[in-house]
Design an enzyme around this catalytic site. Sequence first.
Site, PDB file in Angstrom:
ATOM      1  N   VAL A  41       0.254  58.937 -58.940  1.00  0.00           N
ATOM      2  CA  VAL A  41       0.338  60.368 -59.251  1.00  0.00           C
ATOM      3  C   VAL A  41       1.719  60.931 -58.888  1.00  0.00           C
ATOM      4  CG1 VAL A  41      -0.719  62.635 -58.930  1.00  0.00           C
ATOM      5  CG2 VAL A  41      -2.150  60.582 -58.870  1.00  0.00           C
TER       6      VAL A  41
ATOM      7  N   LYS B 201      -9.182  65.095 -53.718  1.00  0.00           N
ATOM      8  CA  LYS B 201     -10.544  65.649 -53.718  1.00  0.00           C
ATOM      9  C   LYS B 201     -11.316  65.298 -52.456  1.00  0.00           C
ATOM     10  CE  LYS B 201      -9.915  61.879 -56.167  1.00  0.00           C
ATOM     11  NZ  LYS B 201      -9.308  61.369 -57.358  1.00  0.00           N
TER      12      LYS B 201
ATOM     13  N   GLU C 146      -5.714  71.610 -59.036  1.00  0.00           N
ATOM     14  CA  GLU C 146      -6.205  71.322 -60.391  1.00  0.00           C
ATOM     15  C   GLU C 146      -6.392  69.827 -60.625  1.00  0.00           C
ATOM     16  OE1 GLU C 146      -6.992  73.706 -63.068  1.00  0.00           O
ATOM     17  OE2 GLU C 146      -8.005  71.792 -63.356  1.00  0.00           O
TER      18      GLU C 146
ATOM     19  N   VAL D  90      -9.818  67.434 -59.702  1.00  0.00           N
ATOM     20  CA  VAL D  90     -11.074  67.319 -60.451  1.00  0.00           C
ATOM     21  C   VAL D  90     -10.773  67.048 -61.922  1.00  0.00           C
ATOM     22  CG1 VAL D  90     -13.187  68.505 -61.144  1.00  0.00           C
ATOM     23  CG2 VAL D  90     -12.236  68.894 -58.855  1.00  0.00           C
TER      24      VAL D  90
ATOM     25  N   LYS E 183     -15.597  65.376 -56.200  1.00  0.00           N
ATOM     26  CA  LYS E 183     -15.191  66.326 -57.243  1.00  0.00           C
ATOM     27  C   LYS E 183     -16.306  67.329 -57.525  1.00  0.00           C
ATOM     28  CE  LYS E 183     -12.192  62.878 -59.383  1.00  0.00           C
ATOM     29  NZ  LYS E 183     -12.214  61.691 -60.232  1.00  0.00           N
TER      30      LYS E 183
HETATM   31  P1  NDP Z   1      -1.373  55.533 -54.772  1.00  0.00           P
HETATM   32  O1  NDP Z   1      -2.014  54.573 -53.855  1.00  0.00           O
HETATM   33  O2  NDP Z   1      -0.858  55.057 -56.073  1.00  0.00           O
HETATM   34  O3  NDP Z   1      -0.176  56.270 -54.007  1.00  0.00           O
HETATM   35  C1  NDP Z   1      -0.280  56.693 -52.684  1.00  0.00           C
HETATM   36  C2  NDP Z   1       1.097  57.059 -52.204  1.00  0.00           C
HETATM   37  O4  NDP Z   1       0.996  57.546 -50.864  1.00  0.00           O
HETATM   38  C3  NDP Z   1       2.088  55.873 -52.177  1.00  0.00           C
HETATM   39  O5  NDP Z   1       3.332  56.293 -52.667  1.00  0.00           O
HETATM   40  C4  NDP Z   1       2.197  55.534 -50.686  1.00  0.00           C
HETATM   41  O6  NDP Z   1       3.484  55.040 -50.317  1.00  0.00           O
HETATM   42  C5  NDP Z   1       1.998  56.905 -50.077  1.00  0.00           C
HETATM   43  N1  NDP Z   1       1.546  56.848 -48.695  1.00  0.00           N
HETATM   44  C6  NDP Z   1       0.538  56.145 -48.167  1.00  0.00           C
HETATM   45  N2  NDP Z   1       0.454  56.362 -46.840  1.00  0.00           N
HETATM   46  C7  NDP Z   1       1.448  57.224 -46.543  1.00  0.00           C
HETATM   47  C8  NDP Z   1       1.897  57.807 -45.350  1.00  0.00           C
HETATM   48  N3  NDP Z   1       1.296  57.551 -44.186  1.00  0.00           N
HETATM   49  N4  NDP Z   1       2.957  58.641 -45.387  1.00  0.00           N
HETATM   50  C9  NDP Z   1       3.591  58.907 -46.558  1.00  0.00           C
HETATM   51  N5  NDP Z   1       3.200  58.375 -47.746  1.00  0.00           N
HETATM   52  C10 NDP Z   1       2.146  57.534 -47.719  1.00  0.00           C
HETATM   53  O7  NDP Z   1      -2.440  56.716 -54.989  1.00  0.00           O
HETATM   54  P2  NDP Z   1      -2.606  57.676 -56.236  1.00  0.00           P
HETATM   55  O8  NDP Z   1      -1.300  58.183 -56.649  1.00  0.00           O
HETATM   56  O9  NDP Z   1      -3.490  57.027 -57.220  1.00  0.00           O
HETATM   57  O10 NDP Z   1      -3.476  58.858 -55.585  1.00  0.00           O
HETATM   58  C11 NDP Z   1      -2.917  59.853 -54.796  1.00  0.00           C
HETATM   59  C12 NDP Z   1      -3.904  60.990 -54.644  1.00  0.00           C
HETATM   60  O11 NDP Z   1      -4.201  61.517 -55.928  1.00  0.00           O
HETATM   61  C13 NDP Z   1      -5.250  60.596 -54.037  1.00  0.00           C
HETATM   62  O12 NDP Z   1      -5.755  61.684 -53.306  1.00  0.00           O
HETATM   63  C14 NDP Z   1      -6.125  60.365 -55.267  1.00  0.00           C
HETATM   64  O13 NDP Z   1      -7.496  60.524 -55.000  1.00  0.00           O
HETATM   65  C15 NDP Z   1      -5.617  61.464 -56.158  1.00  0.00           C
HETATM   66  N6  NDP Z   1      -5.830  61.293 -57.582  1.00  0.00           N
HETATM   67  C16 NDP Z   1      -5.487  60.110 -58.203  1.00  0.00           C
HETATM   68  C17 NDP Z   1      -5.612  59.975 -59.561  1.00  0.00           C
HETATM   69  C18 NDP Z   1      -5.268  58.739 -60.281  1.00  0.00           C
HETATM   70  O14 NDP Z   1      -5.504  58.658 -61.494  1.00  0.00           O
HETATM   71  N7  NDP Z   1      -4.678  57.739 -59.632  1.00  0.00           N
HETATM   72  C19 NDP Z   1      -6.137  61.088 -60.374  1.00  0.00           C
HETATM   73  C20 NDP Z   1      -6.449  62.302 -59.627  1.00  0.00           C
HETATM   74  C21 NDP Z   1      -6.294  62.368 -58.288  1.00  0.00           C
HETATM   75  P3  NDP Z   1       4.077  53.662 -50.893  1.00  0.00           P
HETATM   76  O15 NDP Z   1       4.252  53.875 -52.387  1.00  0.00           O
HETATM   77  O16 NDP Z   1       5.396  53.503 -50.222  1.00  0.00           O
HETATM   78  O17 NDP Z   1       3.077  52.600 -50.587  1.00  0.00           O
HETATM   79  N1  HSE Z   2     -10.241  57.252 -59.241  1.00  0.00           N
HETATM   80  C1  HSE Z   2     -10.354  58.477 -59.952  1.00  0.00           C
HETATM   81  C2  HSE Z   2     -11.075  58.246 -61.262  1.00  0.00           C
HETATM   82  C3  HSE Z   2      -9.003  59.062 -60.211  1.00  0.00           C
HETATM   83  O1  HSE Z   2     -11.178  57.099 -61.698  1.00  0.00           O
HETATM   84  O2  HSE Z   2     -11.556  59.214 -61.854  1.00  0.00           O
HETATM   85  C4  HSE Z   2      -9.053  60.444 -60.809  1.00  0.00           C
HETATM   86  O3  HSE Z   2      -9.494  61.379 -59.879  1.00  0.00           O
END
Ligand code: NDP
Ligand code: HSE
Length: 432
Positions: A17, A109, A133, A136, A209
């Site tokens: 994200v 979420k 936004e 969910v 969500k």
């Molecule tokens: P990822 O695992 O792809 O990314 C997580 C990020 O957080 C990475 O860049 C990681 O660093 C960083 N991170 C982890 N621990 C720490 C820390 N202690 N300090 C600073 N940075 C840290 O997750 P997503 O992007 O998939 O998800 C992120 C959020 O968005 C979650 O809450 C998820 O539920 C939500 N979300 C995700 C969706 C999706 O489609 N993936 C859709 C909607 C919501 P590094 O890259 O260096 O490992």
């Molecule tokens: N893991 C979640 C899903 C990401 O598959 O819907 C979006 O919130």
Amino acid sequence: MSVAKPLRIGIAGLGTVGGGVLKLLASHGELLTQRTGRTLQVTAVSARDASRDRGVDLSSVRWYQDAAALAVDPEIDVFVELIGGSDGIAKRAVEAAIAAGKHVVTANKALLAHHGAALAGAAESAGLTLAFEAAVAGGIPAIKGLREGLAGNNIREVHGILNGTCNYILTEMRTTGRDFADVLADAQRLGYAEADPSFDIDGVDAAHKLAVLTAVAFGTQVDFKSVHVEGIRHISALDINYAQELGYRIRLLGIARRTEAGIEQRVHPCMVPTNSPIGATDGVFNAVVADGDFVDKVVLVGRGAGAGPTASAVVADLVDIARGRVTPTFGVPAEKLAPLVPSPISRRQGRYYVRLMVVDRPGVIADIAATLRDQHVSMEAFLQRGRSPGEAVPVVWTTHETDEAAMQSALAAIGALDAVLEPPRMIRIEDF
Ligand code: NDP
Ligand code: HSE
């Protein structure tokens, strides 16, 4: 001519994200300035690995190893939390940001489901925005749709496909015959799944969500613990095929409904008519259906997960903040959110699909029918294909409208019969 100050953004979490948000801001800078009158400028970021290429040039952006330190950077106006997790660093950093007078945007979420009311209260009493936004239904503007677009209605019900990973798995299993584990690995590779994918497949992510959506829909406090949660682990290719034959699709749904007893919140696999909007929503797409007393039903469909759609939702929140638009977090000021009175799933009235594996011998069906009769459960349709005397065969039936408590008693009694070889598989039918 006076030029409005840039909106200075700090982003913690640069994964699926966060990386998507960086790319969107880099690619659409001019468009966003045209729309807000301000530059949306990323001034600081944080992730675990400073050496990883994030696909955009971050050489002029301050790097923080500690997301909570980024959250209080005096040179940011908005803290964007894209790390994840209901507690730990995500919560600490969001609390620190609010205490330091920063607006917050999050896609988390889990954090909102567990601490949404407290965080909303803290943000609102400091005159700050807590926007979510992206938390969910990915790219679907479900929160704005409910909170702003349907603000004139009493919402009777909100339901939908709230997890892209599960919908992707169920769709691929049906259309390609691939197995569960194989398709889940695909969803992980595509960036759809949570860090711990059991949150997806066990229904927890959809429940997070739904708890947030319920608060927005009904003006109640976020009450995650009263959500009834079941996942999709036990859904087999056999059930997917029987559903198809009966004119249904299997979906993992979140349903929040106002009943006489209170508010029912449940997440579980459902069979829905193939030709309904929910039945037609395949793959990573989510669908959110809101039923308002003046507007009637509104259906929103779009991609529920992945970098692009989620970044689109995060940036929509940043645009609101850049424009100075202020809205109560859950649509009602945090201190006015009513306690949620839960209506338990045992009060559900509806139809059911049941599949058994039974020994193929005379009298088995009569025993099952007698158990259903004793619990006043009326059978609608019955299927038993082929013959394998003495062997295991599937037996499937659907019921007329009945109540959950009676159905559960019937299933317990049927599961205890000698000829029934596996726990009965029950899927609720929702005709909407
Ligand atoms: P990822 O695992 O792809 O990314 C997580 C990020 O957080 C990475 O860049 C990681 O660093 C960083 N991170 C982890 N621990 C720490 C820390 N202690 N300090 C600073 N940075 C840290 O997750 P997503 O992007 O998939 O998800 C992120 C959020 O968005 C979650 O809450 C998820 O539920 C939500 N979300 C995700 C969706 C999706 O489609 N993936 C859709 C909607 C919501 P590094 O890259 O260096 O490992
Ligand atoms: N893991 C979640 C899903 C990401 O598959 O819907 C979006 O919130």
